[in-house]
Motif scaffolding. Structure first.
Motif, PDB file in Angstrom:
ATOM      1  N   SER A 135      16.175 -35.205  27.827  1.00  0.00           N
ATOM      2  CA  SER A 135      17.599 -35.022  27.570  1.00  0.00           C
ATOM      3  C   SER A 135      17.899 -33.526  27.542  1.00  0.00           C
ATOM      4  O   SER A 135      17.295 -32.746  28.276  1.00  0.00           O
ATOM      5  CB  SER A 135      17.976 -35.704  26.257  1.00  0.00           C
ATOM      6  N   SER A 136      18.815 -33.110  26.694  1.00  0.00           N
ATOM      7  CA  SER A 136      19.191 -31.697  26.596  1.00  0.00           C
ATOM      8  C   SER A 136      19.891 -31.458  25.269  1.00  0.00           C
ATOM      9  O   SER A 136      20.573 -32.352  24.745  1.00  0.00           O
ATOM     10  CB  SER A 136      20.137 -31.314  27.743  1.00  0.00           C
ATOM     11  N   ASN A 175      11.362 -42.282  22.999  1.00  0.00           N
ATOM     12  CA  ASN A 175      11.848 -41.049  22.390  1.00  0.00           C
ATOM     13  C   ASN A 175      12.485 -40.166  23.442  1.00  0.00           C
ATOM     14  O   ASN A 175      12.289 -40.363  24.643  1.00  0.00           O
ATOM     15  CB  ASN A 175      10.701 -40.283  21.723  1.00  0.00           C
ATOM     16  N   THR A 176      13.257 -39.206  22.980  1.00  0.00           N
ATOM     17  CA  THR A 176      13.795 -38.198  23.884  1.00  0.00           C
ATOM     18  C   THR A 176      13.248 -36.835  23.482  1.00  0.00           C
ATOM     19  O   THR A 176      12.885 -36.615  22.326  1.00  0.00           O
ATOM     20  CB  THR A 176      15.338 -38.128  23.854  1.00  0.00           C
ATOM     21  N   ILE A 177      13.184 -35.931  24.462  1.00  0.00           N
ATOM     22  CA  ILE A 177      13.013 -34.521  24.161  1.00  0.00           C
ATOM     23  C   ILE A 177      14.284 -33.828  24.618  1.00  0.00           C
ATOM     24  O   ILE A 177      14.915 -34.236  25.599  1.00  0.00           O
ATOM     25  CB  ILE A 177      11.771 -33.911  24.842  1.00  0.00           C
ATOM     26  N   ALA A 178      14.679 -32.807  23.891  1.00  0.00           N
ATOM     27  CA  ALA A 178      15.950 -32.137  24.164  1.00  0.00           C
ATOM     28  C   ALA A 178      15.710 -30.648  24.366  1.00  0.00           C
ATOM     29  O   ALA A 178      15.846 -29.854  23.431  1.00  0.00           O
ATOM     30  CB  ALA A 178      16.932 -32.375  23.022  1.00  0.00           C
ATOM     31  N   PRO A 179      15.334 -30.238  25.566  1.00  0.00           N
ATOM     32  CA  PRO A 179      15.098 -28.812  25.813  1.00  0.00           C
ATOM     33  C   PRO A 179      16.387 -28.007  25.739  1.00  0.00           C
ATOM     34  O   PRO A 179      17.481 -28.526  26.004  1.00  0.00           O
ATOM     35  CB  PRO A 179      14.547 -28.772  27.242  1.00  0.00           C
ATOM     36  N   SER A 217      14.245 -37.144  18.689  1.00  0.00           N
ATOM     37  CA  SER A 217      13.628 -38.454  18.724  1.00  0.00           C
ATOM     38  C   SER A 217      14.627 -39.544  18.423  1.00  0.00           C
ATOM     39  O   SER A 217      15.511 -39.396  17.586  1.00  0.00           O
ATOM     40  CB  SER A 217      12.490 -38.531  17.692  1.00  0.00           C
ATOM     41  N   SER A 218      14.449 -40.644  19.097  1.00  0.00           N
ATOM     42  CA  SER A 218      15.182 -41.841  18.731  1.00  0.00           C
ATOM     43  C   SER A 218      14.497 -42.438  17.514  1.00  0.00           C
ATOM     44  O   SER A 218      13.379 -42.054  17.165  1.00  0.00           O
ATOM     45  CB  SER A 218      15.155 -42.831  19.900  1.00  0.00           C
ATOM     46  N   PRO A 219      15.149 -43.381  16.823  1.00  0.00           N
ATOM     47  CA  PRO A 219      14.501 -43.979  15.664  1.00  0.00           C
ATOM     48  C   PRO A 219      13.152 -44.568  16.044  1.00  0.00           C
ATOM     49  O   PRO A 219      12.998 -45.108  17.129  1.00  0.00           O
ATOM     50  CB  PRO A 219      15.489 -45.088  15.251  1.00  0.00           C
ATOM     51  N   ARG A 220      12.201 -44.461  15.169  1.00  0.00           N
ATOM     52  CA  ARG A 220      10.864 -44.979  15.461  1.00  0.00           C
ATOM     53  C   ARG A 220      10.935 -46.473  15.738  1.00  0.00           C
ATOM     54  O   ARG A 220      11.531 -47.237  15.004  1.00  0.00           O
ATOM     55  CB  ARG A 220       9.918 -44.705  14.297  1.00  0.00           C
ATOM     56  N   PRO A 228       3.971 -37.254  19.905  1.00  0.00           N
ATOM     57  CA  PRO A 228       4.708 -36.183  20.564  1.00  0.00           C
ATOM     58  C   PRO A 228       4.737 -36.359  22.069  1.00  0.00           C
ATOM     59  O   PRO A 228       3.795 -36.862  22.671  1.00  0.00           O
ATOM     60  CB  PRO A 228       3.907 -34.929  20.181  1.00  0.00           C
ATOM     61  N   SER A 229       5.826 -35.950  22.654  1.00  0.00           N
ATOM     62  CA  SER A 229       5.923 -35.954  24.113  1.00  0.00           C
ATOM     63  C   SER A 229       4.884 -35.026  24.709  1.00  0.00           C
ATOM     64  O   SER A 229       4.576 -33.987  24.141  1.00  0.00           O
ATOM     65  CB  SER A 229       7.319 -35.467  24.514  1.00  0.00           C
ATOM     66  N   PRO A 230       4.321 -35.381  25.882  1.00  0.00           N
ATOM     67  CA  PRO A 230       3.334 -34.497  26.493  1.00  0.00           C
ATOM     68  C   PRO A 230       3.894 -33.139  26.867  1.00  0.00           C
ATOM     69  O   PRO A 230       3.157 -32.183  27.054  1.00  0.00           O
ATOM     70  CB  PRO A 230       2.919 -35.275  27.752  1.00  0.00           C
ATOM     71  N   ALA A 231       5.214 -33.049  27.010  1.00  0.00           N
ATOM     72  CA  ALA A 231       5.810 -31.775  27.382  1.00  0.00           C
ATOM     73  C   ALA A 231       6.078 -30.881  26.183  1.00  0.00           C
ATOM     74  O   ALA A 231       6.448 -29.742  26.338  1.00  0.00           O
ATOM     75  CB  ALA A 231       7.116 -32.013  28.139  1.00  0.00           C
ATOM     76  N   ARG A 232       5.893 -31.410  24.969  1.00  0.00           N
ATOM     77  CA  ARG A 232       6.177 -30.615  23.772  1.00  0.00           C
ATOM     78  C   ARG A 232       4.930 -29.818  23.392  1.00  0.00           C
ATOM     79  O   ARG A 232       4.154 -30.198  22.537  1.00  0.00           O
ATOM     80  CB  ARG A 232       6.589 -31.534  22.626  1.00  0.00           C
ATOM     81  N   THR A 233       4.757 -28.725  24.048  1.00  0.00           N
ATOM     82  CA  THR A 233       3.562 -27.912  23.858  1.00  0.00           C
ATOM     83  C   THR A 233       3.943 -26.452  23.877  1.00  0.00           C
ATOM     84  O   THR A 233       4.680 -26.007  24.747  1.00  0.00           O
ATOM     85  CB  THR A 233       2.538 -28.175  24.979  1.00  0.00           C
TER      86      THR A 233
END
Length: 242
Positions: A135-136, A175-179, A217-220, A228-233
């Motif tokens: 997402s963003s 889940n979402t990641i929001a860069p 993140s969306s609700p669990r 964690p998302s693989p891109a969250r590094t």
């Protein structure tokens, strides 16, 4: 058992960086692309150079028949990363056509709807799986001339929350990641005042699509642990963490 990851829009930018990381972490990676076959094959070659396995498959993920063909290439999918982005028209509402606005919003949702629906069929049978939507931060803020982009990403966040609630019963997380603003091929030509203001404070200035990303993140999902998302590094640990 070898894990399989499907990344949409993986021929460049965040998608390509995510594919390379997952390939290095032992996933068999399906590199989805819409039109740039040479770029997708370059991602595959990068993964193979470090001993991983990957394949490039063309499909426009807005089209249900093409998504069906894409997903049919896999016997199982452990991780789906929905990264395919529909290019927005940046303009104020007063100058935005309905066609441009609707094209971004409906295209963005089509690009996650069809592939999520198909992949969930596999994940329900597996009783496990992870889905990550790119997402963003613009979904939760205001930004000049970004009404179509922000609306599409806000809709994506809502979609992800609903998927999380529905799929959790099968052991699947969503889940979402929001860069923030990230310098990629798609964004590198931006010379707007917004880009210039953001540059010193965000990964946009770093010259790489492999940044530290904020996570939204969306609700669990019930009965499923969120990871964690693989891109969250972070950049400092990018080569030592899977």
């Amino acid at each position: 058992m070898e894990r399989t990851a499907l990344i949409t829009g993986a021929s460049r930018g965040i998608g390509a960086a995510t594919a390379a990381r997952l390939g290095g972490c032992g996933f068999h990676v399906i590199v989805n692309y819409r039109s740039d076959e040479s770029a997708a094959r370059a991602v595959v070659q990068e993964i193979e150079k470090v001993g991983g396995t990957a394949e490039a498959i063309q499909a426009d993920v807005r089209e249900p028949a093409e998504v069906a063909r894409l997903v049919a290439a896999a016997t199982r999918i452990d991780l789906l990363v929905c990264n395919a982005n529909i290019a927005p028209t940046f303009a104020p509402l007063s100058m935005m056509s309905w066609a441009d606005f609707a094209g971004k919003v409906t295209g963005e949702l089509a690009a996650v709807f069809h592939v999520t629906q198909r992949v969930l069929e596999l994940m329900r049978e597996q009783r496990s799986g992870q889905i990550v939507y790119v997402s963003s931060v613009v979904a939760d803020m205001t930004m000049p001339n970004a009404i179509s982009h922000a609306t599409a990403k806000a809709a994506l966040n809502t979609f992800a929350r609903q998927v999380a609630a529905e799929a959790g019963h099968y052991g699947v997380t969503a889940n979402t990641i929001a860069p923030g603003m990230v310098r990629t091929e798609a964004s590198s030509a931006a010379r707007t005042p917004t880009a210039r203001r953001a540059s010193p404070r965000t990964p946009y200035s770093a010259g790489s699509p492999n940044p530290t990303m904020s996570r939204h993140s969306s609700p669990r999902s019930p009965k499923a642990d969120s990871t964690p998302s693989p891109a969250r590094t972070s950049r400092s640990t990018a080569d030592s963490r899977c």
